[in-house]
Design an enzyme around this catalytic site. Sequence first.
Site, PDB file in Angstrom:
ATOM      1  N   SER A 174       1.871   9.799  17.611  1.00 11.24           N
ATOM      2  CA  SER A 174       3.238   9.461  17.201  1.00 11.24           C
ATOM      3  C   SER A 174       3.701  10.385  16.073  1.00 11.24           C
ATOM      4  O   SER A 174       4.879  10.385  15.732  1.00 11.24           O
ATOM      5  CB  SER A 174       3.325   7.996  16.765  1.00 11.24           C
ATOM      6  OG  SER A 174       2.360   7.710  15.770  1.00 11.24           O
ATOM      7  N   ASP A 210      -5.986  10.328  17.396  1.00  9.04           N
ATOM      8  CA  ASP A 210      -5.582  10.304  18.805  1.00  9.04           C
ATOM      9  C   ASP A 210      -5.994  11.591  19.493  1.00  9.04           C
ATOM     10  O   ASP A 210      -5.792  12.689  18.963  1.00  9.04           O
ATOM     11  CB  ASP A 210      -4.055  10.164  18.912  1.00  9.04           C
ATOM     12  CG  ASP A 210      -3.610   8.740  19.167  1.00  9.04           C
ATOM     13  OD1 ASP A 210      -4.448   7.904  19.566  1.00  9.04           O
ATOM     14  OD2 ASP A 210      -2.407   8.462  18.976  1.00  9.04           O
ATOM     15  N   LYS A 220      -9.249   8.157  19.724  1.00 11.08           N
ATOM     16  CA  LYS A 220      -8.599   7.161  20.582  1.00 11.08           C
ATOM     17  C   LYS A 220      -7.987   7.872  21.777  1.00 11.08           C
ATOM     18  O   LYS A 220      -7.412   8.950  21.634  1.00 11.08           O
ATOM     19  CB  LYS A 220      -7.522   6.410  19.797  1.00 11.08           C
ATOM     20  CG  LYS A 220      -6.735   5.400  20.638  1.00 11.08           C
ATOM     21  CD  LYS A 220      -5.907   4.454  19.795  1.00 11.08           C
ATOM     22  CE  LYS A 220      -4.564   4.982  19.356  1.00 11.08           C
ATOM     23  NZ  LYS A 220      -3.653   5.344  20.461  1.00 11.08           N
ATOM     24  N   GLU A 236      -5.842   7.103  25.744  1.00 15.08           N
ATOM     25  CA  GLU A 236      -5.009   6.131  26.448  1.00 15.08           C
ATOM     26  C   GLU A 236      -5.422   5.963  27.899  1.00 15.08           C
ATOM     27  O   GLU A 236      -5.526   6.951  28.618  1.00 15.08           O
ATOM     28  CB  GLU A 236      -3.532   6.580  26.420  1.00 15.08           C
ATOM     29  CG  GLU A 236      -2.927   6.629  25.033  1.00 15.08           C
ATOM     30  CD  GLU A 236      -1.443   7.025  25.052  1.00 15.08           C
ATOM     31  OE1 GLU A 236      -0.840   7.127  26.142  1.00 15.08           O
ATOM     32  OE2 GLU A 236      -0.901   7.224  23.952  1.00 15.08           O
ATOM     33  N   GLU A 290      -1.047  -2.360  23.751  1.00 19.03           N
ATOM     34  CA  GLU A 290       0.352  -2.080  23.413  1.00 19.03           C
ATOM     35  C   GLU A 290       1.299  -2.717  24.416  1.00 19.03           C
ATOM     36  O   GLU A 290       1.201  -2.480  25.622  1.00 19.03           O
ATOM     37  CB  GLU A 290       0.591  -0.552  23.352  1.00 19.03           C
ATOM     38  CG  GLU A 290       2.043  -0.224  22.993  1.00 19.03           C
ATOM     39  CD  GLU A 290       2.275   1.202  22.489  1.00 19.03           C
ATOM     40  OE1 GLU A 290       1.310   1.975  22.358  1.00 19.03           O
ATOM     41  OE2 GLU A 290       3.454   1.524  22.224  1.00 19.03           O
TER      42      GLU A 290
HETATM   43  O1  KIV Z   1       0.297   7.132  18.080  1.00 22.27           O
HETATM   44  C1  KIV Z   1       0.448   5.952  17.702  1.00 22.27           C
HETATM   45  O2  KIV Z   1       1.190   5.652  16.746  1.00 22.27           O
HETATM   46  C2  KIV Z   1      -0.297   4.909  18.411  1.00 22.27           C
HETATM   47  C3  KIV Z   1      -0.086   3.496  17.974  1.00 22.27           C
HETATM   48  C4  KIV Z   1       1.239   3.001  18.433  1.00 22.27           C
HETATM   49  C5  KIV Z   1      -1.174   2.599  18.432  1.00 22.27           C
HETATM   50  O3  KIV Z   1      -1.015   5.219  19.322  1.00 22.27           O
HETATM   51 NA    NA Z   2      -0.792   7.310  20.062  1.00 26.02          NA
END
Ligand code: KIV
Ligand code: NA
Length: 278
Positions: A42, A80, A109, A111, A179
């Site tokens: 994000s 991420d 992390k 997805e 989410e």
């Molecule tokens: O990138 C991000 O902000 C996220 C959160 C919304 C969990 O993956």
């Molecule tokens: Na994310």
Amino acid sequence: MSFADIRRKVLATEAVTMLTCYDAGWASLLDGTVDMLLVGDSVANVCLGMESTRGVGLDAMVHHTRAVRAGARRSLVVADMPFGTYLQRSDALTAAARLMSEGGADAVKLEGGGDYLAGTVRALSRAGIPVVGHVGLLPQTAGAATGFRVQGQDSAGGRAVVADAVALANAGARAVVLEMVPDEVAAAATARLRAMGVATIGIGAGPGCSGQVLVLHDALGLTPPHARAPRFSRRFAQLAPAAQAAAEAFASANGMGAAEALQAALRGRAIVLDCVTT
Ligand code: KIV
Ligand code: NA
């Protein structure tokens, strides 16, 4: 903080907390207050003015992760994996290793659920790389496929979300972000994962998760136009007006003194010229 602490909290039904973070300054302010700092992709929307998280690549994620790491001593730093870096298992290992070694992340992390990603999560876990999963709405691939709306609303869809979360936990994920799924789907996934000592971290997934995550700028009331705060995200402060007021105070403090400042500068120049000529 360690993932052993997270596990202990989950088993004791103590809340697990995560906020996104993109730089060292905010990391040092937040460090130790939340269990985990997520260097979210994000960052694309929140900091880089992009429309999609797909706009951010691995180099940028390493760069921001390194900054957050510099400010964080106690909270776990989760980075991420950007879109396109874990389509192949071997690419996932290489990308995750960079986020850990160059970025200093404690975990990565990614997805998605399903058999294909469970294999990747297993490979990363076996390589000693702690993994956080992410199911429900998947911003990297949402859009044409699913739209940015609540996922798992019918009973088959809800069961699929729970099965994805369980498969990731079985593959070694230490926590799973849920989410935008219905409260009862999140609660069902949480019950299954809690029994395994694995945290669910909700965002728009109701109160029945092991913990919650928010985008920092949404929580602080600093969401920029490119990142539209989702309806569910609760604002814990309104910092945008305070920041604007400070900038206005700065501008007027300097603006009002400009004439005097110019005179002082000219006086200084006259003195210097005096010294040179005499
Ligand atoms: O990138 C991000 O902000 C996220 C959160 C919304 C969990 O993956
Ligand atoms: Na994310």
